[in-house]
Scaffold this active site. Structure first.
Site, PDB file in Angstrom:
ATOM      1  N   ARG A  37       0.940   0.986  -6.556  1.00 48.31           N
ATOM      2  CA  ARG A  37       1.163  -0.087  -5.570  1.00 48.31           C
ATOM      3  C   ARG A  37       2.647  -0.375  -5.372  1.00 48.31           C
ATOM      4  NH1 ARG A  37       0.458  -6.160  -5.372  1.00 48.31           N
ATOM      5  NH2 ARG A  37      -0.573  -6.654  -3.395  1.00 48.31           N
ATOM      6  N   ILE A  63       1.024  -7.202   2.255  1.00 49.02           N
ATOM      7  CA  ILE A  63       0.080  -6.325   1.571  1.00 49.02           C
ATOM      8  C   ILE A  63      -0.916  -7.270   0.906  1.00 49.02           C
ATOM      9  CG2 ILE A  63       1.667  -6.124  -0.429  1.00 49.02           C
ATOM     10  CD1 ILE A  63       0.463  -3.382  -1.034  1.00 49.02           C
ATOM     11  N   SER A  64      -2.210  -7.031   1.128  1.00 48.32           N
ATOM     12  CA  SER A  64      -3.219  -7.971   0.626  1.00 48.32           C
ATOM     13  C   SER A  64      -3.209  -8.032  -0.890  1.00 48.32           C
ATOM     14  CB  SER A  64      -4.616  -7.549   1.086  1.00 48.32           C
ATOM     15  OG  SER A  64      -4.714  -7.516   2.484  1.00 48.32           O
ATOM     16  N   GLN A  65      -3.747  -9.139  -1.395  1.00 49.67           N
ATOM     17  CA  GLN A  65      -3.912  -9.314  -2.838  1.00 49.67           C
ATOM     18  C   GLN A  65      -4.910  -8.260  -3.353  1.00 49.67           C
ATOM     19  OE1 GLN A  65      -5.073 -13.314  -3.736  1.00 49.67           O
ATOM     20  NE2 GLN A  65      -5.561 -12.854  -5.878  1.00 49.67           N
TER      21      GLN A  65
END
Ligand code: SAH
Length: 216
Positions: A37, A63-65
Site C-alpha cells: 500500500r 485512498i480508501s481505508q
C-alpha cells in the site's frame, strides 16, 4: 520503490487489524497482507501507509481505508473470473484487491490526472490485467457490460440507473448511498430486469460521486 521486511511486517499487522474489525474472508486478508500500500502514496507519507485510515492521494481524492475496502469487497462475494466494474479508480488499491481475488477488473475514473497516473502505475507493480478507463462512472462502461458485480467507491446521491442496467441478473452492486457527508452501504442484488433486492450495511463516509468527467 522499496518493499522490505519492515513493510511486510506492517502489512501483516494491518491485515490483523482488519480481521479484528470483523472481516472473515481469508483471501481478502491475504490480499491486504500482500499489496504494498505504501507504493500507492507519496513517499513523504510512507509512515501512514499501514494505518487503517483513508489518506489524500492528490486531486482532492483519497485512498480508501483498508477496512472499508475489505468490507465492500466481502459484500461482493467475488468468485474467480467475475467481471467487476469499479467506479472511482483513485489510487488503484481497491482494484488490486479485486485482482488478487482473480476478478476481471474494469475500473473507471473521472479525473484525468489520477486516471493517467494509476493506469501507468498498476502494470509497473505487476497488475497488468486491470483495465482502467477515463470517463463518468454514472454512465458505466456500456461497451463492456454486463458485469457480475459493480462497486462504487464514492458516495452516491442515488443509484445510477445506467449501472443497474449494466449489472447481470443475479449480480451484486455495492454502493455507499446518501446525500451529504454520510452514506449507507447498500448491497443491491438484481433479481430481474425490473426488480432488485436491497440490504443496508451500516454508515460510511466517502468523497462524493460527481457528475461528468473532469479535465484535470
Ligand atoms: N477506489 C479508490 C478510492 C478512490 S476515492 C482507491 O482504492 O483508492 C473515489 C474516487 O472516485 C475518486 O478518485 C474520484 O475522483 C472518483 N469519482 C468520483 N465521481 C466519479 C464518477 N462519476 N466517475 C468515476 N469516478 C468518480
Amino acid at each position: 520503490m522499496i518493499d522490505n521486511y519492515k513493510h511486510k511486517g506492517l502489512r501483516k499487522k494491518l491485515a490483523e487489524t482488519v480481521r479484528q474489525k470483523g472481516i472473515k474472508d481469508e483471501a481478502i486478508l491475504e490480499a491486504i497482507a500482500k499489496i504494498p500500500r505504501h507504493f500507492f502514496m507519496d513517499s513523504s507519507f510512507l509512515e501512514f501507509a499501514y494505518q487503517d485510515k483513508p489518506f489524500p492521494i492528490g486531486s482532492g481524492q483519497t485512498i480508501s481505508q483498508p477496512y472499508t475496502v475489505a468490507f465492500q469487497t466481502e459484500l461482493m462475494e467475488i468468485k474467480k473470473g467475475d467481471k467487476v466494474l469499479e467506479v472511482g479508480t483513485g489510487s488503484g488499491y481497491q482494484a488490486c484487491v479485486l485482482a488478487e481475488l482473480r476478478a476481471k477488473v474494469f475500473s473507471i475514473e473521472r479525473q484525468k490526472k489520477l486516471y493517467q497516473r494509476t493506469k501507468e502505475f498498476l502494470p509497473k507493480i505487476g497488475y497488468r490485467s486491470i483495465k482502467v478507463f477515463y470517463g463518468d462512472g454514472y454512465k458505466g462502461l456500456p461497451a463492456y457490460q454486463p458485469f457480475d458485480k459493480i462497486i462504487i467507491t464514492a458516495g452516491a446521491p442515488h443509484v445510477p440507473e445506467d449501472l443497474l442496467k449494466q449489472l447481470k441478473i443475479g449480480g451484486i452492486m455495492i454502493i455507499p448511498e446518501g446525500k451529504g457527508g454520510v452514506q449507507v452501504m447498500r448491497k443491491i442484488t438484481k433479481i430481474s430486469e425490473t426488480e432488485i433486492e436491497s440490504e443496508n450495511h451500516g454508515t460510511f463516509r466517502f468523497v462524493p460521486l460527481l457528475e461528468n468527467k473532469a479535465d484535470d
